[in-house]
Scaffold this active site. Structure first.
Site, PDB file in Angstrom:
ATOM      1  CG  ASP A 379      -1.792   1.204   1.347  1.00 27.09           C
ATOM      2  OD1 ASP A 379      -1.697   2.106   0.494  1.00 27.09           O
ATOM      3  OD2 ASP A 379      -2.582   1.274   2.315  1.00 27.09           O
ATOM      4  CD  GLN A 382      -0.781   8.679   3.957  1.00 30.49           C
ATOM      5  OE1 GLN A 382      -0.094   9.693   3.932  1.00 30.49           O
ATOM      6  NE2 GLN A 382      -2.106   8.722   3.956  1.00 30.49           N
TER       7      GLN A 382
END
Length: 591
Positions: A379, A382
């Site tokens: 992921d 960020q």
């Protein structure tokens, strides 16, 4: 006089300024004058009085336009033509059925164009995709996913790089020290919302982990798309479909190079990281995960990287295992190793924690997972706005991110997957655009990426994502990372000097997130007090309740930084926090 090559009855493009002498006419006035001119011609059906310009009045001059009617001069009205269009000579149509010329795209440049004077493309390496050239924006005709795309034109590069000297920029191959080449005050001018005032104060945007603000070039790109290119894509036999398709697929190419993928076929457009993870869970996961198989995640995860796997495990009878972290919020690799085994089918983890800012050892974790035969999803929501990412070096099987965390519009995101792996997965939605042939007996699907892009996609925002990538590439991710590192170090040092303030997440390797709590205050009280001073932060659980509970908390205050933030903004936030701390100490003394 109005040029003789303007056809009678042709609409006057509203992006063209009309200049009389040194003044600028309103478009309505221009239209009135034009209508008067046309009405005076024999056989004209345009109603209106005879023109009555005096002999001394200056002649009316329209700026040069390309054959599609787009001004090649800078528009002096409220909607400027992008600088990349000035002096642009359109190439022949890339569609076999369109022989006429077309407009240029509004994107401000594809990294690596041979004509790019900024030399932003790093030297080639076995893991570096080839530079984008006028002939490589799309595959060759035999490899093109669209039967009508034998070639494509490239957008013109924009030579001006905000905040950096335009005559000495070699950012990708040889980054300059941030202190010498990074001018945050110039860059801030590109973000109009930073001039917004909140409660009488100029906005300080410290909520970048939730969403980033958008540069003017991205805002202009969206406006230009809807004004000049808006159409559905891939199959319609008309000019706007050609323009929209080129813009959409050029954006895919930009993501492909930005991530260091081996092919644009590995880039699937989705709504965001959440949808990308759910796509993998519903497609690959339902096909591959069986009873008693194991999926490994970490304590650091956003809910979007927990809930889909919980749902899949409940459906399949699989097990979810969690990697613990230490008191600084760092992955415990020895404990991670103990969780891996023959039943491990997938490891899914964040490259950067949205709640703590911890940067995980992604390459090592990926290697460890592959050693036991597991697939890996990273992921990167960020991570992509703070550090360079190369998915081939990382060797992740899947990589996801959201455009709105990368200075792009909301509602657009990316799933990267290794091409063979994507083509082995069944579609997770059915509809138009993703099929080769449909009968009532069976359906044949396109290969990736189209097999996962059913229906009309978010075309305009994909184009906006491409423009955002262009923007940050021109500045240089190395410059961004170096400058933000200075901000984080400065803010961390100053925050530790405030009595009663506790930083949550103190990993040695952190991105621009600074979660904290302040003794004697609820997090929502701190957030409200900062808002009164025009400072936007997030207070709450940040969709990451497990990791906060690991530290005995239900919520934190989370300032999160971007490259348009400044040291003086950090000082303003710290002053507000000190006021709260002093007020609490004063009230306690009175009691």
């Amino acid at each position: 006089m109005i040029p003789s090559d303007v056809p009678l009855g042709s609409p006057i493009p509203r992006s063209i300024p009309s200049v009389i002498g040194d003044s600028v006419l309103d478009v309505t006035e221009l239209t009135r004058l034009a209508n008067q001119f046309f009405s005076a011609l024999p056989g004209s059906s345009v109603a209106g009085p005879e023109p009555s310009l005096s002999p001394q009045a200056p002649a009316l001059h329209l700026p040069d336009t390309d054959p599609a009617g787009v001004s090649t001069q800078t528009d002096r009205l409220s909607n400027p033509v992008p600088a990349s269009l000035q002096g642009f000579t359109p190439s022949p149509s890339s569609f076999y059925f369109l022989q006429e010329l077309r407009n240029a795209e509004p994107q401000s440049g594809v990294t690596g164009l041979n004509s790019d004077p900024l030399h932003l493309t790093p030297p080639a390496s076995p893991l570096t995709p080839p530079p984008v050239t006028a002939r490589s924006v799309f595959p060759t005709p035999s490899a093109a996913p669209f039967y009508f795309l034998p070639e494509v034109r490239s957008p013109e590069p924009q030579t001006g790089v905000p905040g950096l000297p335009s005559d000495s920029i070699h950012l990708a191959s040889k980054p300059s020290p941030a202190s010498q080449s990074f001018d945050v005050n110039l860059i801030r001018r590109d973000f109009p919302i930073l001039q917004e005032r909140v409660n009488g104060r100029q906005l300080i945007w410290f909520d970048n982990a939730a969403t980033t603000q958008k540069p003017q070039s991205v805002i202009n790109c969206l406006s230009y798309f809807y004004e000049h290119e808006n159409s559905n894509i891939h199959r319609a036999a008309h000019e706007l479909a050609a323009r929209a398709t080129d813009a959409y697929e050029a954006a895919r190419q930009k993501v492909h190079h930005f991530l260091g993928a081996s092919s644009p076929n590995e880039i699937v457009f989705v709504r965001g990281s959440t949808e990308a993870i759910n796509l993998v869970a519903q497609s690959w996961g339902r096909q591959e995960i069986q009873k008693d198989d194991e999926i490994v995640i970490s304590w650091l995860e956003h809910h979007a990287n927990i809930v889909p796997w919980q749902m899949l495990c409940a459906e399949k009878g699989a097990k979810l295992k969690v990697i613990p972290v230490d008191d600084d919020g760092q992955i415990l690799l020895d404990e991670y190793r103990k969780l891996l085994g023959d039943r491990t089918k997938l490891v899914s983890f964040s490259q950067v924690s949205n709640a703590l800012g911890t940067i995980t050892p992604a390459e090592i974790m990926t290697q460890m997972a592959h050693a036991c035969g597991a697939k890996v999803l990273v992921d990167g929501a960020q991570a992509v706005s703070h550090m360079p990412v190369n998915v081939q070096l990382l060797d992740a099987d899947f990589y996801v991110f959201s455009g709105h965390k990368l200075f792009a519009p909301t509602g657009i995101g990316v799933l990267y997957g290794k091409e063979a792996l994507l083509n082995s997965m069944p579609p997770w939605q059915g509809g138009g655009n993703m099929i080769q042939d449909v009968t009532f007996e069976r359906t044949r699907y396109h290969a990736a990426p189209l097999r996962f892009e059913a229906g009309t996609g978010n075309i305009a925002d994909a184009v906006g994502l491409g423009e955002a990538i262009d923007y940050i590439t021109r500045i240089g991710m190395e410059n961004i990372g170096a400058y933000e590192h200075q901000l984080v170090d400065y803010a961390t040092r100053k925050m530790t000097e405030i009595p009663g303030l506790r930083i949550i997440g103190t990993a040695a390797n952190k991105a621009s997130v600074l979660s904290f709590v302040l003794e004697g205050y609820k997090t929502e009280e701190i957030g409200a007090a900062l808002n009164r001073d025009g400072i936007a932060v997030r207070s709450g659980h940040h969709c990451a309740q497990p990791i906060l509970r690991r530290f005995g908390l239900e919520s934190t205050v989370r300032p999160s930084l971007a490259f348009y933030n400044t040291h003086s903004e950090i000082d303003a936030m710290l002053a507000s926090i000190r006021k709260l701390q002093s007020a609490k100490g004063h009230s306690q003394n009175l009691s």
